[in-house]
Design a protein around this motif. Structure first.
Motif, PDB file in Angstrom:
ATOM      1  N   UNK A 111      59.282  24.615  -8.774  1.00  0.00           N
ATOM      2  CA  UNK A 111      57.544  25.864  -8.958  1.00  0.00           C
ATOM      3  C   UNK A 111      56.681  25.991  -9.986  1.00  0.00           C
ATOM      4  N   UNK A 112      55.657  25.948 -10.140  1.00  0.00           N
ATOM      5  CA  UNK A 112      55.050  25.679 -11.484  1.00  0.00           C
ATOM      6  C   UNK A 112      53.700  27.207 -11.263  1.00  0.00           C
ATOM      7  N   UNK A 113      53.311  28.194 -11.975  1.00  0.00           N
ATOM      8  CA  UNK A 113      52.523  28.689 -12.405  1.00  0.00           C
ATOM      9  C   UNK A 113      50.816  28.296 -12.193  1.00  0.00           C
ATOM     10  N   UNK A 114      50.552  28.382 -10.977  1.00  0.00           N
ATOM     11  CA  UNK A 114      48.760  27.985 -11.283  1.00  0.00           C
ATOM     12  C   UNK A 114      48.009  28.820 -11.118  1.00  0.00           C
ATOM     13  N   UNK A 115      46.297  28.326 -11.220  1.00  0.00           N
ATOM     14  CA  UNK A 115      45.661  29.362 -10.610  1.00  0.00           C
ATOM     15  C   UNK A 115      44.575  29.227  -9.069  1.00  0.00           C
ATOM     16  N   UNK A 116      45.077  29.551  -8.214  1.00  0.00           N
ATOM     17  CA  UNK A 116      44.501  29.408  -6.736  1.00  0.00           C
ATOM     18  C   UNK A 116      43.192  29.935  -6.262  1.00  0.00           C
ATOM     19  N   UNK A 117      42.955  29.871  -5.281  1.00  0.00           N
ATOM     20  CA  UNK A 117      41.863  30.320  -4.729  1.00  0.00           C
ATOM     21  C   UNK A 117      42.007  30.708  -3.637  1.00  0.00           C
ATOM     22  N   UNK A 118      41.540  32.469  -3.370  1.00  0.00           N
ATOM     23  CA  UNK A 118      42.110  33.135  -2.116  1.00  0.00           C
ATOM     24  C   UNK A 118      40.788  33.741  -1.735  1.00  0.00           C
ATOM     25  N   UNK A 119      41.064  34.367   0.154  1.00  0.00           N
ATOM     26  CA  UNK A 119      40.400  34.748   0.159  1.00  0.00           C
ATOM     27  C   UNK A 119      40.965  36.902   0.424  1.00  0.00           C
ATOM     28  N   UNK A 120      39.773  38.303   0.372  1.00  0.00           N
ATOM     29  CA  UNK A 120      40.617  39.334   1.136  1.00  0.00           C
ATOM     30  C   UNK A 120      39.375  39.427   1.737  1.00  0.00           C
ATOM     31  N   UNK A 121      40.064  40.395   2.625  1.00  0.00           N
ATOM     32  CA  UNK A 121      39.294  41.019   3.552  1.00  0.00           C
ATOM     33  C   UNK A 121      38.751  42.503   2.610  1.00  0.00           C
ATOM     34  N   UNK A 122      37.689  42.717   2.599  1.00  0.00           N
ATOM     35  CA  UNK A 122      37.544  44.480   1.469  1.00  0.00           C
ATOM     36  C   UNK A 122      38.338  45.910   2.491  1.00  0.00           C
ATOM     37  N   UNK A 123      38.894  46.979   1.945  1.00  0.00           N
ATOM     38  CA  UNK A 123      39.387  47.775   2.368  1.00  0.00           C
ATOM     39  C   UNK A 123      38.592  48.376   4.306  1.00  0.00           C
ATOM     40  N   UNK A 124      36.968  47.774   3.506  1.00  0.00           N
ATOM     41  CA  UNK A 124      36.465  48.754   4.246  1.00  0.00           C
ATOM     42  C   UNK A 124      35.954  47.749   5.368  1.00  0.00           C
ATOM     43  N   UNK A 125      36.378  46.801   5.652  1.00  0.00           N
ATOM     44  CA  UNK A 125      36.457  45.597   6.703  1.00  0.00           C
ATOM     45  C   UNK A 125      34.591  45.256   6.457  1.00  0.00           C
ATOM     46  N   UNK A 126      34.396  45.293   5.886  1.00  0.00           N
ATOM     47  CA  UNK A 126      32.455  44.583   5.680  1.00  0.00           C
ATOM     48  C   UNK A 126      32.380  43.277   6.260  1.00  0.00           C
ATOM     49  N   UNK A 127      33.107  42.966   4.907  1.00  0.00           N
ATOM     50  CA  UNK A 127      32.825  41.466   4.600  1.00  0.00           C
ATOM     51  C   UNK A 127      34.593  41.119   4.110  1.00  0.00           C
ATOM     52  N   UNK A 128      34.362  39.769   3.018  1.00  0.00           N
ATOM     53  CA  UNK A 128      35.431  39.412   3.190  1.00  0.00           C
ATOM     54  C   UNK A 128      34.623  38.079   1.868  1.00  0.00           C
ATOM     55  N   UNK A 129      35.999  38.568   0.792  1.00  0.00           N
ATOM     56  CA  UNK A 129      35.466  37.567  -0.795  1.00  0.00           C
ATOM     57  C   UNK A 129      35.955  36.918  -1.226  1.00  0.00           C
ATOM     58  N   UNK A 130      35.948  35.702  -1.351  1.00  0.00           N
ATOM     59  CA  UNK A 130      36.413  34.683  -2.234  1.00  0.00           C
ATOM     60  C   UNK A 130      36.683  35.157  -3.766  1.00  0.00           C
ATOM     61  N   UNK A 131      38.170  35.160  -3.945  1.00  0.00           N
ATOM     62  CA  UNK A 131      38.723  35.318  -5.031  1.00  0.00           C
ATOM     63  C   UNK A 131      39.519  33.808  -5.784  1.00  0.00           C
ATOM     64  N   UNK A 132      38.497  33.348  -6.888  1.00  0.00           N
ATOM     65  CA  UNK A 132      39.194  32.004  -7.467  1.00  0.00           C
ATOM     66  C   UNK A 132      40.245  32.589  -8.635  1.00  0.00           C
ATOM     67  N   UNK A 133      40.945  31.351  -9.232  1.00  0.00           N
ATOM     68  CA  UNK A 133      41.825  32.190 -10.471  1.00  0.00           C
ATOM     69  C   UNK A 133      42.201  32.551  -9.890  1.00  0.00           C
ATOM     70  N   UNK A 134      43.968  33.161  -9.225  1.00  0.00           N
ATOM     71  CA  UNK A 134      44.160  33.830  -8.515  1.00  0.00           C
ATOM     72  C   UNK A 134      45.697  33.533  -9.446  1.00  0.00           C
TER      73      UNK A 134
END
Length: 90
Positions: free
Chosen positions: A11-34
């Protein structure tokens, strides 16, 4: 680094993209280089629990209306918080 899924040492450390729903449920955001883990043995790609907790706490403690639909992990984590920590987390 050891993979949490297959326990391989490949296994290796890397930076990936993920998607998170905001706490208020209004939309999701794309988070890069996690900060993430990628395992060449089993093919699993994941974020460790402490990174997931950091992201969820940050989204809970900032003004999410100011976030665009895409943001980098570092930019997200540098947004000033309303509170120093998530006092609602049990």
């Amino acid at each position: 680094m050891k993979c949490l899924w297959c326990e391989s040492e490949k296994a290796e450390q890397t930076g990936l993209t993920g998607y998170w729903e905001l706490p208020d449920g209004s939309r999701a955001v794309e988070i890069t280089v996690i900060p993430s883990v990628s395992c060449s043995s089993c093919g699993m790609e994941y974020q460790e629990d402490h990174i997931v907790d950091e992201i969820e706490d940050q989204l809970m403690l900032i003004d999410t209306k100011k976030i665009d639909s895409t943001i980098s992990y570092n930019d997200l984590m540098s947004i000033p918080r309303f509170l120093k920590k998530n006092y609602f987390k049990i």
